[in-house]
Design a protein around this motif. Structure first.
Motif, PDB file in Angstrom:
ATOM      1  N   VAL A  49      99.028 -56.319 -61.063  1.00 50.00           N
ATOM      2  CA  VAL A  49      98.976 -55.354 -62.159  1.00 50.00           C
ATOM      3  C   VAL A  49     100.345 -54.761 -62.477  1.00 50.00           C
ATOM      4  N   ASN A  50     101.373 -55.132 -61.733  1.00 46.22           N
ATOM      5  CA  ASN A  50     102.741 -54.687 -62.014  1.00 46.22           C
ATOM      6  C   ASN A  50     103.619 -55.844 -62.453  1.00 46.22           C
ATOM      7  N   SER A  51     103.022 -56.897 -62.895  1.00 48.96           N
ATOM      8  CA  SER A  51     103.739 -58.118 -63.269  1.00 48.96           C
ATOM      9  C   SER A  51     104.295 -58.019 -64.689  1.00 48.96           C
ATOM     10  N   PRO A  52     105.184 -58.932 -65.066  1.00 50.92           N
ATOM     11  CA  PRO A  52     105.699 -58.956 -66.447  1.00 50.92           C
ATOM     12  C   PRO A  52     104.590 -59.068 -67.483  1.00 50.92           C
ATOM     13  N   LEU A  53     103.588 -59.908 -67.206  1.00 51.66           N
ATOM     14  CA  LEU A  53     102.515 -60.095 -68.180  1.00 51.66           C
ATOM     15  C   LEU A  53     101.668 -58.830 -68.324  1.00 51.66           C
ATOM     16  N   SER A  54     101.479 -58.101 -67.237  1.00 55.74           N
ATOM     17  CA  SER A  54     100.662 -56.875 -67.306  1.00 55.74           C
ATOM     18  C   SER A  54     101.289 -55.835 -68.219  1.00 55.74           C
ATOM     19  N   LYS A  55     102.610 -55.883 -68.367  1.00 60.89           N
ATOM     20  CA  LYS A  55     103.306 -54.918 -69.223  1.00 60.89           C
ATOM     21  C   LYS A  55     103.280 -55.321 -70.692  1.00 60.89           C
ATOM     22  N   LEU A  56     102.854 -56.545 -70.963  1.00 64.28           N
ATOM     23  CA  LEU A  56     102.872 -57.056 -72.328  1.00 64.28           C
ATOM     24  C   LEU A  56     101.496 -57.093 -72.981  1.00 64.28           C
ATOM     25  N   VAL A  57     100.433 -57.155 -72.156  1.00 65.80           N
ATOM     26  CA  VAL A  57      99.086 -57.242 -72.734  1.00 65.80           C
ATOM     27  C   VAL A  57      98.557 -55.847 -73.050  1.00 65.80           C
ATOM     28  N   ASP A  58      97.485 -55.799 -73.815  1.00 65.93           N
ATOM     29  CA  ASP A  58      96.905 -54.516 -74.219  1.00 65.93           C
ATOM     30  C   ASP A  58      95.979 -53.937 -73.148  1.00 65.93           C
ATOM     31  N   ILE A  59      95.269 -54.802 -72.452  1.00 70.03           N
ATOM     32  CA  ILE A  59      94.270 -54.375 -71.472  1.00 70.03           C
ATOM     33  C   ILE A  59      94.426 -55.226 -70.221  1.00 70.03           C
ATOM     34  N   VAL A  60      94.433 -54.575 -69.054  1.00 70.63           N
ATOM     35  CA  VAL A  60      94.561 -55.290 -67.782  1.00 70.63           C
ATOM     36  C   VAL A  60      93.298 -55.089 -66.952  1.00 70.63           C
ATOM     37  N   LEU A  61      92.707 -56.197 -66.530  1.00 71.39           N
ATOM     38  CA  LEU A  61      91.615 -56.165 -65.562  1.00 71.39           C
ATOM     39  C   LEU A  61      92.193 -56.587 -64.219  1.00 71.39           C
ATOM     40  N   ASP A  62      92.074 -55.719 -63.243  1.00 70.10           N
ATOM     41  CA  ASP A  62      92.731 -55.880 -61.952  1.00 70.10           C
ATOM     42  C   ASP A  62      92.024 -56.921 -61.093  1.00 70.10           C
ATOM     43  N   ALA A  63      92.654 -58.084 -60.919  1.00 70.21           N
ATOM     44  CA  ALA A  63      92.103 -59.167 -60.100  1.00 70.21           C
ATOM     45  C   ALA A  63      92.919 -59.359 -58.827  1.00 70.21           C
ATOM     46  N   SER A  64      93.578 -58.311 -58.374  1.00 70.67           N
ATOM     47  CA  SER A  64      94.425 -58.437 -57.180  1.00 70.67           C
ATOM     48  C   SER A  64      93.582 -58.579 -55.921  1.00 70.67           C
ATOM     49  N   ILE A  65      94.179 -59.195 -54.897  1.00 67.15           N
ATOM     50  CA  ILE A  65      93.503 -59.386 -53.610  1.00 67.15           C
ATOM     51  C   ILE A  65      94.472 -59.042 -52.492  1.00 67.15           C
ATOM     52  N   GLN A  66      93.943 -58.829 -51.297  1.00 68.30           N
ATOM     53  CA  GLN A  66      94.807 -58.603 -50.140  1.00 68.30           C
ATOM     54  C   GLN A  66      95.316 -59.915 -49.575  1.00 68.30           C
ATOM     55  N   THR A  67      94.432 -60.910 -49.522  1.00 71.14           N
ATOM     56  CA  THR A  67      94.820 -62.203 -48.969  1.00 71.14           C
ATOM     57  C   THR A  67      93.871 -63.284 -49.452  1.00 71.14           C
ATOM     58  N   GLU A  68      94.387 -64.507 -49.522  1.00 76.71           N
ATOM     59  CA  GLU A  68      93.519 -65.637 -49.786  1.00 76.71           C
ATOM     60  C   GLU A  68      92.686 -65.921 -48.535  1.00 76.71           C
ATOM     61  N   ALA A  69      91.716 -66.805 -48.661  1.00 74.90           N
ATOM     62  CA  ALA A  69      90.801 -67.050 -47.548  1.00 74.90           C
ATOM     63  C   ALA A  69      91.356 -68.028 -46.512  1.00 74.90           C
ATOM     64  N   ASP A  70      92.436 -68.739 -46.848  1.00 78.71           N
ATOM     65  CA  ASP A  70      92.980 -69.687 -45.859  1.00 78.71           C
ATOM     66  C   ASP A  70      93.994 -68.969 -44.971  1.00 78.71           C
TER      67      ASP A  70
END
Length: 325
Positions: A125-146
């Motif tokens: 949610v702090n990425s370059p794309l997040s600053k350019l879009v109108d609405i951000v849906l937070d899909a962040s995770i702590q870790t992948e499953a592997d």
């Protein structure tokens, strides 16, 4: 030695925790996304690359089948002519774990010229794309499953779940009905179950084994052998349903009694069986038969107005309804 089952369980639990965390973060941004798509009124254009692109393709399929027209555009192909898919009032959904994918970032200025509202399902949610879009849906995770935190797994599960949440919220907002769903699914089991009714598939009259409470067991066994539907409907005056004798009931009777010749139908039948009405869809019937601790393979069909038993519906017939011979 590798605990394969344990690995599988840990992967699924990691993904489940990630989806639950994303659900708890859901906020006004989600509401804004739904309202924006509804207000715009056009179709939804979804884009992403790699595994995020695969998630986007699934989201498009779900949106399209639930009342929100949608198409998937590959971000590279978009810059080579596929932007022609856009019409006024179309919305764009970006799907990206990093939010820094160059192919997606290059599309933003062009889409601004097309006046397309931009929604991001983003893992950062702090990425370059997040600053350019109108609405951000937070899909962040702590870790992948592997164990190396490399394989898209938890991240794609979260993105998929957010996409499903968006599609279903839109579906409900549009008052999308099962009948509408059936129109979008003319083929396949789901479409058939929504389109066809119990009345069109059930067995009736001479195709059904009928019995009375006082009939001897031998008589009902013969009837069920001649009409192998898996059950016999036990009826009284006016063909009112009194009970049901299933193959299982007969096996239990044989197990409990050394000599069954003296038994009557009423001694072995299931009283007050679960029923379905003839106007129900096959989808409704399947819910009755399968959504229970012990699955039901046959359902008596009873007219709710007259309480008259009019036939028998088998699970087998539900799954084979409408299929070409």
């Amino acid at each position: 030695m590798l605990d394969t089952v344990g690995v599988g369980r840990e992967v699924m639990e990691t993904e489940a925790r990630a989806v639950l965390a994303a659900a708890q973060r859901l906020d006004h941004q989600f509401l804004r996304a739904v309202e924006s798509i509804l207000t715009q009124g056009g179709k939804v254009v979804v884009t992403g690359i790699g595994k995020s692109g695969r998630v986007g393709e699934k989201l498009v399929a779900t949106l399209s089948s639930t009342g929100t027209p949608a198409v998937f555009v590959h971000p590279v192909e978009a810059a080579h002519g596929d932007l022609g898919i856009y019409s006024p009032r179309d919305t764009t959904i970006f799907i990206s774990k990093s939010g820094s994918t160059a192919e997606l970032l290059r599309l933003v200025p062009v889409l601004r010229e097309l006046q397309s509202p931009l929604i991001g399902i983003l893992g950062n949610v702090n990425s370059p794309l997040s600053k350019l879009v109108d609405i951000v849906l937070d899909a962040s995770i702590q870790t992948e499953a592997d164990p190396h935190n490399l394989t898209p797994s938890a991240s794609t599960s979260v993105a998929l779940a957010l996409g499903d949440a968006l599609a279903i919220a839109l579906m409900l907002a549009r008052k999308f009905r099962p009948e509408d769903f059936a129109k979008n699914h003319p083929a396949g089991q789901l479409g058939r179950n929504l389109r066809l009714g119990v009345l069109e598939v059930m067995k009736t009259d001479d195709d059904v084994a009928w019995a009375g409470v006082e009939d001897p067991i031998k008589q009902v066994i013969i009837a069920m052998t001649e009409r192998p539907m898996g059950a016999a409907c036990v009826v009284g005056e006016g063909r009112r349903l009194v009970g049901l004798v299933t193959d299982g009931d007969l096996r239990r009777a044989l197990h409990l009694h050394e000599d069954i010749r003296g038994l009557r139908v009423g001694d072995v039948m299931t009283r007050n069986p679960v029923t379905i009405h003839p106007e129900a869809t096959l989808h409704e019937a399947l819910q009755v038969m399968e959504n229970r601790p012990s699955q039901i393979s046959v359902l008596p069909v009873v007219d709710t107005a007259t309480c008259r038993c009019v036939g028998l519906l088998r699970l087998h017939d539900v799954y084979h309804a409408g299929m070409a011979p």
